[in-house]
Enzyme design. Structure first.
Site, PDB file in Angstrom:
ATOM      1  CB  SER A 275       6.771 -24.392  37.086  1.00  7.28           C
ATOM      2  OG  SER A 275       7.857 -24.635  37.967  1.00  7.28           O
TER       3      SER A 275
ATOM      4  CE1 TYR B  22       3.835 -27.911  39.682  1.00  8.37           C
ATOM      5  CE2 TYR B  22       6.180 -27.588  39.272  1.00  8.37           C
ATOM      6  CZ  TYR B  22       4.932 -27.067  39.566  1.00  8.37           C
ATOM      7  OH  TYR B  22       4.776 -25.711  39.741  1.00  8.37           O
TER       8      TYR B  22
HETATM    9  P1  NAP Z   1      -1.030 -22.781  46.317  1.00  9.66           P
HETATM   10  O1  NAP Z   1      -0.625 -21.693  47.235  1.00  9.66           O
HETATM   11  O2  NAP Z   1      -0.925 -24.211  46.748  1.00  9.66           O
HETATM   12  O3  NAP Z   1      -2.536 -22.483  45.815  1.00  9.66           O
HETATM   13  C1  NAP Z   1      -3.127 -23.385  44.934  1.00  9.66           C
HETATM   14  C2  NAP Z   1      -4.435 -22.807  44.449  1.00  9.66           C
HETATM   15  O4  NAP Z   1      -4.985 -23.681  43.461  1.00  9.66           O
HETATM   16  C3  NAP Z   1      -5.484 -22.718  45.543  1.00  9.66           C
HETATM   17  O5  NAP Z   1      -6.265 -21.568  45.281  1.00  9.66           O
HETATM   18  C4  NAP Z   1      -6.298 -23.995  45.353  1.00  9.66           C
HETATM   19  O6  NAP Z   1      -7.630 -23.884  45.837  1.00  9.66           O
HETATM   20  C5  NAP Z   1      -6.284 -24.088  43.844  1.00  9.66           C
HETATM   21  N1  NAP Z   1      -6.523 -25.427  43.309  1.00  9.66           N
HETATM   22  C6  NAP Z   1      -5.833 -26.579  43.530  1.00  9.66           C
HETATM   23  N2  NAP Z   1      -6.365 -27.588  42.806  1.00  9.66           N
HETATM   24  C7  NAP Z   1      -7.400 -27.066  42.120  1.00  9.66           C
HETATM   25  C8  NAP Z   1      -8.353 -27.598  41.220  1.00  9.66           C
HETATM   26  N3  NAP Z   1      -8.342 -28.910  40.879  1.00  9.66           N
HETATM   27  N4  NAP Z   1      -9.296 -26.775  40.704  1.00  9.66           N
HETATM   28  C9  NAP Z   1      -9.334 -25.466  41.050  1.00  9.66           C
HETATM   29  N5  NAP Z   1      -8.454 -24.900  41.888  1.00  9.66           N
HETATM   30  C10 NAP Z   1      -7.503 -25.698  42.423  1.00  9.66           C
HETATM   31  O7  NAP Z   1      -0.211 -22.709  44.932  1.00  9.66           O
HETATM   32  P2  NAP Z   1       0.723 -21.562  44.296  1.00  9.66           P
HETATM   33  O8  NAP Z   1       2.103 -21.768  44.791  1.00  9.66           O
HETATM   34  O9  NAP Z   1       0.064 -20.240  44.399  1.00  9.66           O
HETATM   35  O10 NAP Z   1       0.720 -22.061  42.779  1.00  9.66           O
HETATM   36  C11 NAP Z   1      -0.089 -21.461  41.786  1.00  9.66           C
HETATM   37  C12 NAP Z   1       0.469 -21.878  40.428  1.00  9.66           C
HETATM   38  O11 NAP Z   1       1.843 -21.472  40.349  1.00  9.66           O
HETATM   39  C13 NAP Z   1       0.468 -23.394  40.207  1.00  9.66           C
HETATM   40  O12 NAP Z   1       0.134 -23.673  38.865  1.00  9.66           O
HETATM   41  C14 NAP Z   1       1.917 -23.789  40.470  1.00  9.66           C
HETATM   42  O13 NAP Z   1       2.282 -24.943  39.783  1.00  9.66           O
HETATM   43  C15 NAP Z   1       2.631 -22.554  39.948  1.00  9.66           C
HETATM   44  N6  NAP Z   1       3.984 -22.413  40.498  1.00  9.66           N
HETATM   45  C16 NAP Z   1       4.211 -22.204  41.826  1.00  9.66           C
HETATM   46  C17 NAP Z   1       5.523 -22.092  42.299  1.00  9.66           C
HETATM   47  C18 NAP Z   1       5.847 -21.874  43.738  1.00  9.66           C
HETATM   48  O14 NAP Z   1       7.035 -21.985  44.115  1.00  9.66           O
HETATM   49  N7  NAP Z   1       4.894 -21.564  44.583  1.00  9.66           N
HETATM   50  C19 NAP Z   1       6.588 -22.195  41.401  1.00  9.66           C
HETATM   51  C20 NAP Z   1       6.323 -22.409  40.056  1.00  9.66           C
HETATM   52  C21 NAP Z   1       5.014 -22.505  39.609  1.00  9.66           C
HETATM   53  P3  NAP Z   1      -8.007 -24.181  47.410  1.00  9.66           P
HETATM   54  O15 NAP Z   1      -7.554 -22.962  48.182  1.00  9.66           O
HETATM   55  O16 NAP Z   1      -9.486 -24.360  47.408  1.00  9.66           O
HETATM   56  O17 NAP Z   1      -7.263 -25.422  47.793  1.00  9.66           O
END
Ligand code: NAP
Length: 248
Positions: free
Chosen positions: A143, A157
């Protein structure tokens, strides 16, 4: 070249978008998820509709036995894993460090750091050619918080993602001789459900305009960078991280 890719947190958000793009390339996708079986099933349907193959694989990345089982399941379905997207991650509610409970800190570091390291370790055991594996590529999802520190929001985080950036550099060098490239992406503010889970459902709409490009990004835009890093087009790139953040 066709790939068998395991994507942790593949049921929603960036993981889902990456799964669908992999499907468009005809790749086979293990869609890991934690609890949302319906979202995982929807991702599987979308991958198949895009031209790939997919199965949903439940499992918690912070549990060693679940990590081993998710690799076993993907491998049993599609053969040796040649691509790994280390993507599952969480945020907790906006807070200063002074107000954070031990329980919250443990949860964030358990999933974002320990979980990501366990997943990477399993890839490091199975993928390198000098361990009898097929070689391939790993992408760690970090991130921009790792470089910004996220003061007053979630320094836990941000620190967890700093660990991911170090992992990308170190493991990239460790696995280079074994034919496994390891890279990272650092997304900025991306429109996914992660913000609602951190108690700020409007975060992307509110903060997106403050990015130099004047908007939040989409999960599909992050997926493009991930898929490029996994592909042969990135054949001389390892230990690197790409910012996908609209200039933030
Ligand atoms: P999201 O929409 O909240 O989706 C999270 C995903 O992770 C879901 O598939 C969830 O499964 C799964 N998950 C959560 N805890 C888990 C665990 N303990 N074991 C296995 N799977 C787990 O998140 P996102 O925004 O796509 O984020 C994905 C990655 O990008 C993360 O690492 C986040 O830190 C990074 N990121 C996101 C942003 C942003 O702005 N969105 C920015 C920077 C970095 P379920 O569907 O079963 O809950």
């Amino acid at each position: 070249m066709s790939r068998t890719v395991l994507i942790t947190g593949g049921s929603r958000g960036i993981g889902r978008a990456t799964a669908i793009l992999a499907g468009k390339r005809g790749w086979s996708v293990g869609v890991n998820y934690l609890a949302n079986a319906e979202a995982a099933a929807e991702t599987v349907r979308s991958v198949v509709a895009a031209g790939g193959q997919a199965i949903a694989i439940p499992g918690d990345v912070s549990l060693e036995r679940d990590v081993i089982a998710m690799f076993d399941a993907a491998q049993a379905a599609f053969g040796p894993i040649t691509a790994l997207v280390n993507n599952a991650g969480i945020v907790a509610a906006k807070s200063t460090l002074a107000e954070m409970t031990l329980e919250r800190l443990r949860r964030v570091f358990d999933i974002n750091v320990l979980g990501a390291y366990l997943v990477a370790r399993e890839g490091a055991r199975r993928m390198p050619t000098d361990r009898g594996g097929p070689g391939g590529a790993i992408v760690n999802v970090s991130s921009m918080a790792a470089t910004l520190g996220s003061p007053g929001q979630y320094v836990d985080y941000a620190g967890s993602k700093g660990a991911i950036d170090a992992l990308t550099i170190g493991l990239g060098r460790e696995l280079a001789a074994g034919g496994v490239r390891v890279n990272g992406v650092r997304p900025g503010i991306i429109e996914t459900e992660i913000h609602a889970s951190g108690g700020e459902p409007d975060r992307a709409a509110l903060l997106g305009p403050s990015a130099p490009m004047g908007r939040a990004g989409t999960a599909a835009e992050v997926a493009e960078a991930i898929i490029w890093l996994l592909s042969d087009a990135a054949s001389y790139t390892t230990g690197a991280s790409i910012d996908v953040s609209g200039g933030r």
